[in-house]
Design an enzyme around this catalytic site. Structure first.
Site, PDB file in Angstrom:
ATOM      1  N   SER A  52      46.884  41.075  48.559  1.00 30.28           N
ATOM      2  CA  SER A  52      45.870  42.094  48.267  1.00 30.28           C
ATOM      3  C   SER A  52      45.262  42.685  49.535  1.00 30.28           C
ATOM      4  O   SER A  52      45.076  41.993  50.538  1.00 30.28           O
ATOM      5  CB  SER A  52      44.756  41.436  47.440  1.00 30.28           C
ATOM      6  OG  SER A  52      43.602  42.231  47.441  1.00 30.28           O
ATOM      7  N   GLU A  82      42.294  43.111  49.841  1.00 32.19           N
ATOM      8  CA  GLU A  82      41.050  42.365  50.096  1.00 32.19           C
ATOM      9  C   GLU A  82      41.211  41.424  51.283  1.00 32.19           C
ATOM     10  O   GLU A  82      40.226  40.974  51.860  1.00 32.19           O
ATOM     11  CB  GLU A  82      40.645  41.566  48.853  1.00 32.19           C
ATOM     12  CG  GLU A  82      39.868  42.355  47.826  1.00 32.19           C
ATOM     13  CD  GLU A  82      38.499  42.802  48.336  1.00 32.19           C
ATOM     14  OE1 GLU A  82      37.685  41.960  48.701  1.00 32.19           O
ATOM     15  OE2 GLU A  82      38.254  44.025  48.352  1.00 32.19           O
ATOM     16  N   TYR A  89      37.730  35.168  47.112  1.00 35.41           N
ATOM     17  CA  TYR A  89      38.989  35.734  46.607  1.00 35.41           C
ATOM     18  C   TYR A  89      39.887  36.145  47.766  1.00 35.41           C
ATOM     19  O   TYR A  89      41.080  35.816  47.797  1.00 35.41           O
ATOM     20  CB  TYR A  89      38.684  36.941  45.705  1.00 35.41           C
ATOM     21  CG  TYR A  89      39.911  37.746  45.328  1.00 35.41           C
ATOM     22  CD1 TYR A  89      40.749  37.344  44.296  1.00 35.41           C
ATOM     23  CD2 TYR A  89      40.235  38.928  46.011  1.00 35.41           C
ATOM     24  CE1 TYR A  89      41.878  38.078  43.961  1.00 35.41           C
ATOM     25  CE2 TYR A  89      41.359  39.663  45.682  1.00 35.41           C
ATOM     26  CZ  TYR A  89      42.185  39.238  44.647  1.00 35.41           C
ATOM     27  OH  TYR A  89      43.306  39.964  44.316  1.00 35.41           O
TER      28      TYR A  89
HETATM   29  P1  NAP Z   1      44.228  40.799  36.008  1.00 34.52           P
HETATM   30  O1  NAP Z   1      44.319  41.933  35.064  1.00 34.52           O
HETATM   31  O2  NAP Z   1      42.902  40.176  36.301  1.00 34.52           O
HETATM   32  O3  NAP Z   1      45.231  39.654  35.502  1.00 34.52           O
HETATM   33  C1  NAP Z   1      45.174  38.348  36.022  1.00 34.52           C
HETATM   34  C2  NAP Z   1      46.167  37.501  35.265  1.00 34.52           C
HETATM   35  O4  NAP Z   1      46.115  36.159  35.783  1.00 34.52           O
HETATM   36  C3  NAP Z   1      45.872  37.386  33.754  1.00 34.52           C
HETATM   37  O5  NAP Z   1      47.081  37.446  33.054  1.00 34.52           O
HETATM   38  C4  NAP Z   1      45.272  35.983  33.643  1.00 34.52           C
HETATM   39  O6  NAP Z   1      45.461  35.379  32.388  1.00 34.52           O
HETATM   40  C5  NAP Z   1      46.092  35.263  34.692  1.00 34.52           C
HETATM   41  N1  NAP Z   1      45.507  33.975  35.080  1.00 34.52           N
HETATM   42  C6  NAP Z   1      44.205  33.708  35.406  1.00 34.52           C
HETATM   43  N2  NAP Z   1      44.054  32.399  35.654  1.00 34.52           N
HETATM   44  C7  NAP Z   1      45.269  31.816  35.479  1.00 34.52           C
HETATM   45  C8  NAP Z   1      45.739  30.476  35.571  1.00 34.52           C
HETATM   46  N3  NAP Z   1      44.920  29.470  35.887  1.00 34.52           N
HETATM   47  N4  NAP Z   1      47.046  30.236  35.327  1.00 34.52           N
HETATM   48  C9  NAP Z   1      47.882  31.258  34.990  1.00 34.52           C
HETATM   49  N5  NAP Z   1      47.492  32.546  34.878  1.00 34.52           N
HETATM   50  C10 NAP Z   1      46.194  32.815  35.122  1.00 34.52           C
HETATM   51  O7  NAP Z   1      44.847  41.218  37.434  1.00 34.52           O
HETATM   52  P2  NAP Z   1      45.797  42.469  37.800  1.00 34.52           P
HETATM   53  O8  NAP Z   1      44.930  43.622  38.171  1.00 34.52           O
HETATM   54  O9  NAP Z   1      46.846  42.620  36.790  1.00 34.52           O
HETATM   55  O10 NAP Z   1      46.412  41.936  39.167  1.00 34.52           O
HETATM   56  C11 NAP Z   1      47.617  41.176  39.185  1.00 34.52           C
HETATM   57  C12 NAP Z   1      47.686  40.382  40.480  1.00 34.52           C
HETATM   58  O11 NAP Z   1      47.640  41.270  41.586  1.00 34.52           O
HETATM   59  C13 NAP Z   1      46.538  39.399  40.696  1.00 34.52           C
HETATM   60  O12 NAP Z   1      47.049  38.302  41.421  1.00 34.52           O
HETATM   61  C14 NAP Z   1      45.562  40.165  41.573  1.00 34.52           C
HETATM   62  O13 NAP Z   1      44.765  39.276  42.315  1.00 34.52           O
HETATM   63  C15 NAP Z   1      46.528  40.946  42.431  1.00 34.52           C
HETATM   64  N6  NAP Z   1      46.063  42.234  42.958  1.00 34.52           N
HETATM   65  C16 NAP Z   1      45.523  43.162  42.124  1.00 34.52           C
HETATM   66  C17 NAP Z   1      45.153  44.389  42.633  1.00 34.52           C
HETATM   67  C18 NAP Z   1      44.583  45.471  41.748  1.00 34.52           C
HETATM   68  O14 NAP Z   1      44.005  46.424  42.291  1.00 34.52           O
HETATM   69  N7  NAP Z   1      44.770  45.386  40.433  1.00 34.52           N
HETATM   70  C19 NAP Z   1      45.336  44.673  44.005  1.00 34.52           C
HETATM   71  C20 NAP Z   1      45.906  43.695  44.807  1.00 34.52           C
HETATM   72  C21 NAP Z   1      46.282  42.480  44.281  1.00 34.52           C
HETATM   73  P3  NAP Z   1      44.387  35.541  31.174  1.00 34.52           P
HETATM   74  O15 NAP Z   1      44.643  36.895  30.599  1.00 34.52           O
HETATM   75  O16 NAP Z   1      44.720  34.432  30.273  1.00 34.52           O
HETATM   76  O17 NAP Z   1      43.031  35.453  31.820  1.00 34.52           O
HETATM   77  O1  F7E Z   2      35.063  46.942  43.125  1.00 36.99           O
HETATM   78  C1  F7E Z   2      31.827  48.499  44.108  1.00 36.99           C
HETATM   79  C2  F7E Z   2      32.109  47.092  44.606  1.00 36.99           C
HETATM   80  O2  F7E Z   2      35.459  45.207  41.391  1.00 36.99           O
HETATM   81  C3  F7E Z   2      35.330  48.087  43.906  1.00 36.99           C
HETATM   82  C4  F7E Z   2      40.591  43.675  42.455  1.00 36.99           C
HETATM   83  O3  F7E Z   2      41.670  44.140  41.681  1.00 36.99           O
HETATM   84  O4  F7E Z   2      40.968  45.348  44.128  1.00 36.99           O
HETATM   85  C5  F7E Z   2      39.988  44.844  43.238  1.00 36.99           C
HETATM   86  O5  F7E Z   2      38.874  44.370  43.967  1.00 36.99           O
HETATM   87  C6  F7E Z   2      34.082  48.489  44.671  1.00 36.99           C
HETATM   88  C7  F7E Z   2      33.386  47.336  45.405  1.00 36.99           C
HETATM   89  O6  F7E Z   2      37.366  46.001  42.876  1.00 36.99           O
HETATM   90  C8  F7E Z   2      30.013  48.205  40.986  1.00 36.99           C
HETATM   91  O7  F7E Z   2      31.014  46.593  45.371  1.00 36.99           O
HETATM   92  C9  F7E Z   2      29.791  49.274  42.836  1.00 36.99           C
HETATM   93  O8  F7E Z   2      33.055  47.768  46.693  1.00 36.99           O
HETATM   94  O9  F7E Z   2      36.536  47.462  41.127  1.00 36.99           O
HETATM   95  P1  F7E Z   2      36.083  46.396  42.022  1.00 36.99           P
HETATM   96  P2  F7E Z   2      37.589  45.269  44.271  1.00 36.99           P
HETATM   97  O10 F7E Z   2      36.477  44.346  44.595  1.00 36.99           O
HETATM   98  O11 F7E Z   2      37.935  46.310  45.280  1.00 36.99           O
HETATM   99  C10 F7E Z   2      41.487  44.417  45.082  1.00 36.99           C
HETATM  100  C11 F7E Z   2      42.532  45.119  45.912  1.00 36.99           C
HETATM  101  C12 F7E Z   2      41.958  43.164  44.469  1.00 36.99           C
HETATM  102  O12 F7E Z   2      42.888  42.524  44.951  1.00 36.99           O
HETATM  103  C13 F7E Z   2      41.091  42.583  43.398  1.00 36.99           C
HETATM  104  O13 F7E Z   2      41.817  41.631  42.609  1.00 36.99           O
HETATM  105  O14 F7E Z   2      33.116  48.991  43.741  1.00 36.99           O
HETATM  106  N1  F7E Z   2      30.930  48.550  42.933  1.00 36.99           N
HETATM  107  N2  F7E Z   2      29.200  49.069  41.659  1.00 36.99           N
HETATM  108  C14 F7E Z   2      31.099  47.874  41.801  1.00 36.99           C
HETATM  109  N3  F7E Z   2      32.078  47.050  41.401  1.00 36.99           N
HETATM  110  C15 F7E Z   2      32.008  46.531  40.148  1.00 36.99           C
HETATM  111  N4  F7E Z   2      32.992  45.716  39.709  1.00 36.99           N
HETATM  112  N5  F7E Z   2      30.939  46.818  39.318  1.00 36.99           N
HETATM  113  C16 F7E Z   2      29.924  47.641  39.685  1.00 36.99           C
HETATM  114  O15 F7E Z   2      28.988  47.881  38.926  1.00 36.99           O
END
Ligand code: NAP
Ligand code: F7E
Length: 327
Positions: free
Chosen positions: A127, A129, A151
């Site tokens: 990620s 992050e 995270y």
């Molecule tokens: P998501 O919607 O939060 O999905 C997370 C998945 O992980 C869900 O299927 C969840 O299952 C499963 N999970 C949680 N705890 C688990 C455990 N103990 N054992 C097995 N599975 C478990 O995340 P996403 O947005 O699809 O992202 C997919 C991956 O890419 C994640 O690793 C995330 O950190 C990474 N990522 C996401 C982004 C983004 O912007 N979306 C960017 C960079 C990296 P349940 O449904 O049962 O909770």
């Molecule tokens: O926050 C700001 C908050 O929770 C984005 C995950 O998929 O992307 C995601 O992480 C920004 C942050 O995503 C609210 O402070 C303001 O600056 O949508 P977010 P994230 O933290 O960037 C990365 C790449 C991953 O890997 C992660 O799994 O938005 N913000 N106000 C807020 N955020 C939330 N959630 N709620 C608010 O009310």
């Protein structure tokens, strides 16, 4: 027929990736956790040909069992505690799942494949992050990692462990450093979906205000449907490697909110916003912007959906979802 096992199949990316792989003719398997997981029905309805295996990233023997039963050519490790804000509240759980879970999966693949560890190709969901307090603008594969949340720290562990298994055991293990990607399937706890749902409800007269945290944070937001294509492409390369996947554009949360309201014809959006410090984080990632040139060159990958279209897609989907509930 190639086969794949996806952890995190019930999540946003898991669903898009499973759809992509089914369309490509894969025999798709997914790991599903917990007793009576409420998302099982959704996966079964959307993807009736997918086989689900009970398991959890913290339970090594369940991973070995899933690998034995699915016998996949490719493993996509998407499972994680993925909500950054939550990771401060449950740092130990985040470490167990998002960090140690990667080690468990890598080790399970190594044990499963015996003396030919490259037989199963492995994708790790790293990620942006991990860049946290960014040391280069834009961020690329060699940018120093400086995570700012439990995270982010957990993802750094998984990222280096993936590289370590590649270098130690010759595993075909790739790490995709994906920047934020969103869609109408995004969890409602993330800012984009929180905004698109709230704007839809305000537009339809069901909600009066939108309570937000830091509007100044900037993110490189793309469409999840485009990003899962990059995951697949990484595992089709002869050599495993690490790639940044990003649009190369950054926008503030404020811009996202403004565009979302504009999409439903509301220009005086600020009057609907209330600030609540509850949504501020102990440490913030101020700005992310990715340099995807390596992925573009090696994988031929580029995003198709731009920022404005992404915002419109999400708001439109939420308006339609509410309206269809009225019918
Ligand atoms: P998501 O919607 O939060 O999905 C997370 C998945 O992980 C869900 O299927 C969840 O299952 C499963 N999970 C949680 N705890 C688990 C455990 N103990 N054992 C097995 N599975 C478990 O995340 P996403 O947005 O699809 O992202 C997919 C991956 O890419 C994640 O690793 C995330 O950190 C990474 N990522 C996401 C982004 C983004 O912007 N979306 C960017 C960079 C990296 P349940 O449904 O049962 O909770
Ligand atoms: O926050 C700001 C908050 O929770 C984005 C995950 O998929 O992307 C995601 O992480 C920004 C942050 O995503 C609210 O402070 C303001 O600056 O949508 P977010 P994230 O933290 O960037 C990365 C790449 C991953 O890997 C992660 O799994 O938005 N913000 N106000 C807020 N955020 C939330 N959630 N709620 C608010 O009310």
């Amino acid at each position: 027929m190639p086969s794949a096992l996806i952890t995190g199949i019930t999540g946003q990316d898991g669903l898009y990736l499973a759809e992509l792989l089914v369309a490509k003719g894969y025999d798709v398997h997914g790991l599903i956790r917990g007793q009576n997981n409420p998302k099982r029905d959704l996966v079964e309805q959307l993807l009736p040909t997918v086989t689900l295996h009970n398991g959890d990233l913290t339970d090594m023997s369940s991973l070995l069992r899933a690998l034995r039963d699915a016998d996949p050519d490719e493993v996509y490790n998407l499972g994680a505690v993925s909500f950054v804000a939550y990771s401060w509240e449950q740092a130990a759980l985040t470490t167990d799942v998002t960090a140690k879970g990667v080690l468990n999966m890598l080790e399970a693949v190594r044990l499963h494949t015996g003396d030919d560890p490259s037989r199963v190709r492995f994708y790790q969901a790293s990620s942006s992050e991990m860049f946290g307090k960014v040391q280069d603008v834009p961020q690329h594969e060699r940018t120093l990692l400086w995570p700012r949340s439990p995270y982010g720290v957990a993802k750094v562990f998984g990222h280096y462990m993936t590289i370590n298994y590649r270098e130690s055991y010759g595993m075909h293990a790739s790490s995709g450093i994906l920047f934020n990607h969103e869609s109408p399937r995004r969890g409602p706890e993330f800012v984009t979906r929180k905004v698109s749902q709230a704007v839809a409800r305000i537009h339809l007269g069901l909600q009066e205000e939108l309570v937000m945290g830091n509007l100044d944070a900037e993110r490189d937001w793309g469409f999840a449907g485009d990003y899962v294509e990059a995951m697949w492409l990484m595992l089709q390369q002869d050599e495993a490697d690490d790639y940044v996947i990003a649009t190369g554009e950054t926008h503030s949360v404020r811009e996202f909110v403004q565009l979302a309201f504009a999409h439903v014809g509301i220009d005086d959006w600020e009057r609907y916003i209330r600030y609540d410090p509850r949504f501020m984080r102990p440490a913030e990632v101020d700005q992310l912007i990715g340099d995807r040139s390596k992925a573009e060159q090696a994988l031929g990958w580029k995003p198709k959906v731009g920022f404005t279209d992404l915002v419109s897609m999400m708001v439109t989907a939420d308006v339609e979802a509410i309206r269809s509930g009225w019918k």
